[in-house]
Design a protein around this motif. Sequence first.
Motif, PDB file in Angstrom:
ATOM      1  N   GLU A   1       0.812  -1.188   0.149  1.00 34.02           N
ATOM      2  CA  GLU A   1      -0.002   0.079   0.493  1.00 34.02           C
ATOM      3  C   GLU A   1       1.063   1.272   0.037  1.00 34.02           C
ATOM      4  O   GLU A   1       0.509   2.092  -0.058  1.00 34.02           O
ATOM      5  N   ARG A   2       2.510   0.971  -0.029  1.00 33.44           N
ATOM      6  CA  ARG A   2       3.222   1.865   0.233  1.00 33.44           C
ATOM      7  C   ARG A   2       3.773   2.570  -1.066  1.00 33.44           C
ATOM      8  O   ARG A   2       4.108   3.421  -0.824  1.00 33.44           O
ATOM      9  N   ALA A   3       3.415   1.993  -2.193  1.00 34.17           N
ATOM     10  CA  ALA A   3       4.090   1.845  -3.007  1.00 34.17           C
ATOM     11  C   ALA A   3       4.149   2.845  -4.235  1.00 34.17           C
ATOM     12  O   ALA A   3       4.833   3.955  -4.278  1.00 34.17           O
ATOM     13  N   VAL A   4       2.811   3.405  -4.388  1.00 36.01           N
ATOM     14  CA  VAL A   4       2.740   4.623  -5.000  1.00 36.01           C
ATOM     15  C   VAL A   4       3.348   6.125  -4.848  1.00 36.01           C
ATOM     16  O   VAL A   4       4.054   6.764  -5.378  1.00 36.01           O
ATOM     17  N   ALA A   5       2.987   6.323  -2.990  1.00 36.67           N
ATOM     18  CA  ALA A   5       4.074   7.644  -2.495  1.00 36.67           C
ATOM     19  C   ALA A   5       5.781   7.064  -2.282  1.00 36.67           C
ATOM     20  O   ALA A   5       6.090   8.402  -2.443  1.00 36.67           O
ATOM     21  N   VAL A   6       6.344   5.731  -1.975  1.00 43.21           N
ATOM     22  CA  VAL A   6       6.900   5.899  -1.962  1.00 43.21           C
ATOM     23  C   VAL A   6       7.753   5.476  -3.780  1.00 43.21           C
ATOM     24  O   VAL A   6       8.516   5.945  -3.726  1.00 43.21           O
ATOM     25  N   GLY A   7       7.160   5.263  -4.814  1.00 46.50           N
ATOM     26  CA  GLY A   7       7.698   5.115  -5.926  1.00 46.50           C
ATOM     27  C   GLY A   7       7.488   6.990  -6.458  1.00 46.50           C
ATOM     28  O   GLY A   7       8.518   7.242  -7.390  1.00 46.50           O
ATOM     29  N   ALA A   8       6.806   7.369  -5.961  1.00 57.02           N
ATOM     30  CA  ALA A   8       7.358   8.865  -6.323  1.00 57.02           C
ATOM     31  C   ALA A   8       7.863   9.526  -5.642  1.00 57.02           C
ATOM     32  O   ALA A   8       8.059  10.277  -6.635  1.00 57.02           O
ATOM     33  N   ALA A   9       8.431   9.553  -4.433  1.00 59.07           N
ATOM     34  CA  ALA A   9       9.338   9.737  -4.127  1.00 59.07           C
ATOM     35  C   ALA A   9      10.510   9.155  -4.554  1.00 59.07           C
ATOM     36  O   ALA A   9      11.766   9.814  -4.585  1.00 59.07           O
ATOM     37  N   VAL A  10      10.413   7.972  -5.247  1.00 61.53           N
ATOM     38  CA  VAL A  10      11.897   8.001  -5.780  1.00 61.53           C
ATOM     39  C   VAL A  10      11.985   7.749  -7.195  1.00 61.53           C
ATOM     40  O   VAL A  10      13.506   8.593  -7.477  1.00 61.53           O
ATOM     41  N   MET A  11      11.033   8.980  -7.958  1.00 61.24           N
ATOM     42  CA  MET A  11      11.123   9.809  -9.086  1.00 61.24           C
ATOM     43  C   MET A  11      11.900  10.933  -8.314  1.00 61.24           C
ATOM     44  O   MET A  11      12.401  11.591  -9.468  1.00 61.24           O
ATOM     45  N   ILE A  12      11.662  11.945  -7.549  1.00 62.05           N
ATOM     46  CA  ILE A  12      12.480  12.953  -7.262  1.00 62.05           C
ATOM     47  C   ILE A  12      13.733  12.626  -6.636  1.00 62.05           C
ATOM     48  O   ILE A  12      14.978  13.100  -7.388  1.00 62.05           O
ATOM     49  N   LEU A  13      13.841  11.164  -6.402  1.00 59.82           N
ATOM     50  CA  LEU A  13      15.397  10.921  -5.951  1.00 59.82           C
ATOM     51  C   LEU A  13      16.266  10.404  -7.346  1.00 59.82           C
ATOM     52  O   LEU A  13      17.346  11.367  -7.274  1.00 59.82           O
ATOM     53  N   GLN A  14      15.750  10.084  -7.793  1.00 61.17           N
ATOM     54  CA  GLN A  14      16.290   9.633  -9.504  1.00 61.17           C
ATOM     55  C   GLN A  14      16.612  10.897 -10.315  1.00 61.17           C
ATOM     56  O   GLN A  14      17.714  10.986 -10.800  1.00 61.17           O
ATOM     57  N   GLN A  15      15.701  12.445  -9.732  1.00 59.18           N
ATOM     58  CA  GLN A  15      16.293  13.040 -10.733  1.00 59.18           C
ATOM     59  C   GLN A  15      16.806  14.216  -9.791  1.00 59.18           C
ATOM     60  O   GLN A  15      17.291  15.267 -10.702  1.00 59.18           O
ATOM     61  N   MET A  16      17.099  14.106  -8.860  1.00 61.22           N
ATOM     62  CA  MET A  16      17.869  15.227  -8.131  1.00 61.22           C
ATOM     63  C   MET A  16      18.906  15.387  -8.198  1.00 61.22           C
ATOM     64  O   MET A  16      19.957  14.800  -8.747  1.00 61.22           O
ATOM     65  N   GLU A  17      19.373  16.641  -8.138  1.00 63.52           N
ATOM     66  CA  GLU A  17      21.270  16.925  -8.929  1.00 63.52           C
ATOM     67  C   GLU A  17      21.662  16.989  -7.726  1.00 63.52           C
ATOM     68  O   GLU A  17      21.344  17.188  -6.281  1.00 63.52           O
ATOM     69  N   LEU A  18      23.222  16.832  -7.385  1.00 65.91           N
ATOM     70  CA  LEU A  18      24.240  16.513  -6.231  1.00 65.91           C
ATOM     71  C   LEU A  18      24.330  18.318  -6.156  1.00 65.91           C
ATOM     72  O   LEU A  18      25.005  18.596  -7.458  1.00 65.91           O
TER      73      LEU A  18
END
Length: 399
Positions: free
Chosen positions: A382-399
């Motif tokens: 049940e956490r998959a949609v919200a966690v995946g949305a956060a992973v999407m930001i993680l994958q796009q973040m700039e260091l």
Amino acid sequence: MNTFQFPMKMVKRQVYDRIAVQDQISKTELLQEMDITSSSLNRILDELVREGWISESGQGQSTGGRRPTLYRIDPTHRYILGLEISRVYSVLGLYDLQMNTIASYRWFMDEHMTPERLVDYVEERIDWMLNDYQLTWSQIIGIGIGAVGPLDREKGIILNPVYFPANGWKNVAICQMLNERTGLMAVLENGANTALIGEHWAVRDENMQHMLFVNVGAGIRSAMMSGGQLVRGAVDREGSIGQMIIQTDGERLHDQGNYGALEAFASVQALEQQVRQRMKLGMDIWEAAEDLRPEQVHFDTLITGLNQGNIFLQELFARSAGYMGIGLANIIHILLPEKVILGGALINANPSYYEQAIAVARKKVGYDDSYQPIFSKGVLQERAVAVGAAVMILQQMEL
């Protein structure tokens, strides 16, 4: 200069991602796995440590010389928000850089939860989380949104979804609304895709390349990954699987879509509609529902009756699960995934629904022993949609 900096940014991100995958890793291991010189790696590691993205975490085993320094990411250096917007309920989660849940809120989407009220609610909850965990807005990278489609992902707009209890869910510029209210970068993706992103991230050590996700709730949504990448069509129609025709002389759901479509048999809306129709005919359902009007019967009412052992509801859910299994088999034959993950309100409401659906699907695709996909409710569920949305930001973040 720009030509040099851009590739180095990519390499820096690759180094960070490799450290993130492993709990601890040495410079020697990084050199063995990456096409980079020792001096360049030293420069990148020093920069990542100085900026706080990684830290030294002790020393590894010696192989004859000095014991190597080990590095690991600092998961609390930044935080990410993940938001699920669905027809039944929504979820807001706060996650660190390893996707550990710091805090999470879940609420039902009733007739009062308009887009404006949802944004108010989200802002309030973010304020609470920041205060509770003594964080600042600057520590939040952004907010990923997994929402019911159809969407215009590029413009961050929820277009014209059906079955929302509240009014106003049409042409909603949700990214702009949240950005203006919070100042955070907001990125929109359909919820089925973010759920699959999340589940794929959760099993990243398994190197799973071909996965299918199906969400069975108010409607039926799906997402597919091939070669580790999301498969997209010409338009965003995550609910198109629900329009798969499985009975040519069947009914329509709320006089919309195809006759005999899968969602007319295997969805929360379909089950509610069938029970209400029976009640309107004056037929008994179960004693606890005698004082209810048909329009007062909702999914939670049905689950209560099902858990109380009502025979009619048991048969209704079993028949729906059978149709769901047929629909799964049809799409599995086309996409041939390694793993099939099922989620959503209907799948999670009662174990028998999931078990019966996959039993039918296995039977329909099991004629050839050379291929049999793995079925699962997923790691995140049940956490998959919200966690995946956060992973999407993680994958796009700039260091």
